[in-house]
Design a protein around this motif. Structure first.
Motif, PDB file in Angstrom:
ATOM      1  N   GLN A 167      -1.340   0.872  -1.777  1.00 20.68           N
ATOM      2  CA  GLN A 167      -1.642  -0.421  -1.316  1.00 20.68           C
ATOM      3  C   GLN A 167      -1.401  -0.705   0.380  1.00 20.68           C
ATOM      4  OE1 GLN A 167      -1.344  -3.014  -3.634  1.00 20.68           O
ATOM      5  NE2 GLN A 167      -1.339  -4.798  -2.147  1.00 20.68           N
ATOM      6  N   THR A 178      -2.081  -2.899   3.784  1.00 22.14           N
ATOM      7  CA  THR A 178      -2.124  -3.973   4.430  1.00 22.14           C
ATOM      8  C   THR A 178      -2.577  -4.009   5.682  1.00 22.14           C
ATOM      9  OG1 THR A 178       0.075  -4.651   3.480  1.00 22.14           O
ATOM     10  CG2 THR A 178      -0.684  -6.216   4.952  1.00 22.14           C
ATOM     11  N   PRO A 182      -9.401  -7.996   1.128  1.00 17.64           N
ATOM     12  CA  PRO A 182      -8.686  -9.172   1.330  1.00 17.64           C
ATOM     13  C   PRO A 182      -9.703 -10.323   1.313  1.00 17.64           C
ATOM     14  CG  PRO A 182      -8.573  -8.028   3.267  1.00 17.64           C
ATOM     15  CD  PRO A 182      -9.189  -7.172   2.357  1.00 17.64           C
TER      16      PRO A 182
END
Lengths: 148, 463
Positions: free
Chosen positions: B401, B403, B114
């Motif tokens: 994916q 987070t 990120p």
């Protein structure tokens, strides 16, 4: 009967005289001993204090000389013919008892019941006993020995 | 029975086709666009910057060496022996630098994180500043004054290459070596079924630690099987559905907050009073299930062992003699698969693994085992125990994916007590870090001759 190293040992003892019996070409006393400074004191079933490395009577052959002389199983032998038995090895104790030239052994032995008898008698008789009196009454002797 | 309020609560969609968009849809699309463009933009930007910096670094020493020859060749002193020796040194150091940079930086990217990698940015800035300052000095002192001492210029170029090599050494230490020494123990738990593992990590930033955790997740944790969680969910639903609360006083008497509170309190009290026998059901159900699994497993093992006895590997001499009915591993697998198919399918159904293994993958696995001379037990092992996610076919790595949810900034370092969450579609991984304690070790020397023993004597002598 427990001792403090460096302090004299005090015990109430009884004098026992045993006449040796001739069996074949050997003189025997008719009991077995256990203990000694080279033995393991923790396995002694008769001692109160499991660090006591003294010589104990472990077996009496019935009808033998020791039995006749009122030696009892569990007695601790303090002296044999004047020789100290509280700080000897097992083999030394055996040798002092089995001298073939002597046919009489005079033992000083101690047992728990002796102490109790003395303390009981002291309690009953408030007047302090003299040493001579005690000797007459109980045939006991106060025994002291300097323990290294 | 018709609900009287039906008209008020439905939303009417007028003049519709499937392609009409609402306001929320538009906002969502622009956000997605921004995100995807942002991500791609960032990747290309980083790549462009890296290429520019690399070219700058490699061409600068060459420029330093060739510019005097181009700009003032007549005034230049000829290059003596020592100077030409320095040419060789520059060439080899540049070659070493090229190989080192290729080894360290030109690796396929493992992941997209990120935030930027702080150390890399620092190093890039450092390199840029170094090259710029060297250029400044060169342009002012050498180009402007047209220095004739060529050996000095060559030595200057050599010093630049040395400085670059030292920066590369710094890069190796900061990027690779610093995190090798384990410093923190991270405990990772999966939220759905509680599977826990512990990993030793060095001094990393939170995002790099999260990357290490996810990479280890794929090879250590048993595969996430949602079918195994349905039992506890149904029990929870039964608890809630057991009681219905009716408001006898009529609506509008209490405020909504008070109503909800009194409702929940009433439910808790009633649940406590009710004699709950669900623990009994759970016990017997689990015992029954275990018995069923063991029975199916026994049947499966026998069927597979029998199936494996039907084929035999042919030796080389036999290959020349027997012409007919020779099969390659795939055909052999297809030949013996039907005899064990039913038992295998029943076992997978009982242990709720049937969606993890497709027919094709099972036959492939069987052909693989036959080729490598594996025993039936080795073939069955992948079905009897759930393996790590990497073992199964690609559909089950749906979670690509992830987070990262963290209260601290993700570029800050791991500390004692840092907690972060890695969310994916089906579940999340909760990670907690603890510092490995400082170990104070002292030594004790034992002389080998000091091992002495005595017998515990207990003799009895008769006198």
């Amino acid at each position: 009967m427990s001792f403090v190293p460096g302090q004299p040992v005090t015990a109430v003892v009884q004098r026992i005289e045993i006449q040796k019996l001739r069996q074949g070409d050997k003189l025997i006393l008719g009991f077995s001993i256990g203990g000694g400074i080279d033995q393991d004191p923790g396995q002694n079933p008769f001692s109160e204090d499991k660090t006591d490395k003294g010589i104990y009577v472990t077996r009496i052959s019935p009808g033998g000389p020791a039995d006749v002389a009122n030696l009892r199983m569990g007695d601790k032998i303090m002296q044999v013919n004047g020789w100290d038995m509280t700080m000897v090895t097992h083999d030394q104790a055996r040798k002092k008892l089995t001298k073939q030239k002597e046919d009489v052994v005079r033992l000083l032995i101690t047992r728990k019941s002796l102490e109790e008898t003395v303390s009981q008698s002291k309690g009953k008789n408030p007047k302090p006993c003299t040493y001579a009196n005690e000797k007459q009454n109980l045939n006991d002797v106060m025994y002291t020995n300097n323990v290294r | 029975m018709e609900d009287d309020n039906w008209g008020e609560t439905t939303t009417a969609i007028t003049g519709t086709s499937e392609h009409s968009l609402s306001q929320e849809d538009i906002v969502r699309i622009t956000k997605d666009l921004e995100d995807s463009v942002g991500l791609d933009c960032r990747r290309y930007f980083t790549r462009a910057v890296a290429v520019i910096l690399g070219l700058l670094v490699f061409l600068t020493p060459l420029a330093f060496l060739t510019l005097p020859h181009i700009l003032w060749p007549e005034k230049l002193q000829s290059c003596g022996t020592a100077c030409e020796g320095l040419f060789i040194s520059v060439a080899f150091k540049l070659l070493i630098l090229l190989l080192a940079v290729w080894a360290l930086y030109f690796r396929p990217a493992r992941a997209g994180l990120p935030r930027v990698f702080v150390f890399r940015v620092l190093l890039a800035v450092l390199v840029f500043l170094l090259v710029v300052s060297y250029w400044l000095f060169y342009s002012v002192r050498i180009l402007d004054s047209q220095d004739t001492n060529y050996q000095g210029v060559v030595q200057y170029a050599v010093s630049l290459v040395d400085a670059l090599l030292f920066i590369h050494y710094l890069a190796v230490v900061l990027l690779e070596l610093r995190q090798l020494q384990p410093c923190y123990s991270v405990c990772v738990t999966r939220s759905t079924d509680g599977a826990t593992r512990h990993y030793n990590l060095g001094q990393l930033s939170i995002q790099r630690a999260a990357l290490a955790v996810v990479e280890n997740y794929y090879s250590d944790f048993p595969i996430h099987n949602p079918a195994l969680l349905s039992a506890s969910k149904s029990r929870a639903a039964k608890h809630l559905a057991g009681l219905k609360v009716y408001n006898v006083d009529g609506p509008g008497n209490n405020t909504s907050a008070g109503l909800v509170q009194s409702q929940s309190r009433a439910m808790i009290a009633a649940a406590a009073r009710r004699r709950d026998t669900s623990h009994n059901e759970l016990y017997y159900e689990e015992a029954e299930h275990e018995r069923r699994v063991r029975k199916r497993k026994a049947r499966l093992v026998v069927a597979v062992e029998e199936a494996f006895t039907h084929i035999k590997r042919m030796q080389d001499e036999e290959q020349k003699k027997a012409p007919g009915d020779v099969m390659d591993p795939r055909e052999a697998a297809q030949a013996i698969f039907p005899s064990m198919a039913r038992a295998l399918q029943k076992y997978l159904r009982t242990t709720k693994q049937q969606h993890c293994h497709s027919m094709e993958s099972i036959q492939q696995h069987l052909a693989f085992c036959i080729t490598n001379n594996m025993t039936p037990k080795a073939f069955l092992e992948s079905f009897l125990t759930p393996g790590p996610s990497l073992q199964y076919s690609r559909d089950h790595w749906r979670a690509r994916q992830w987070t990262l949810v963290s209260e601290a900034s993700v570029t800050s370092g791991l500390k004692d007590g840092t907690t972060f969450l890695l969310k994916c579609v089906d579940f999340s991984l909760v990670a907690t870090s603890k510092k490995i304690p400082y170990i104070q070790m002292s030594e004790e020397y034992i002389d080998p001759k000091s091992h002495k023993f005595v017998l515990r004597l207990q003799s009895e002598t008769s006198v």
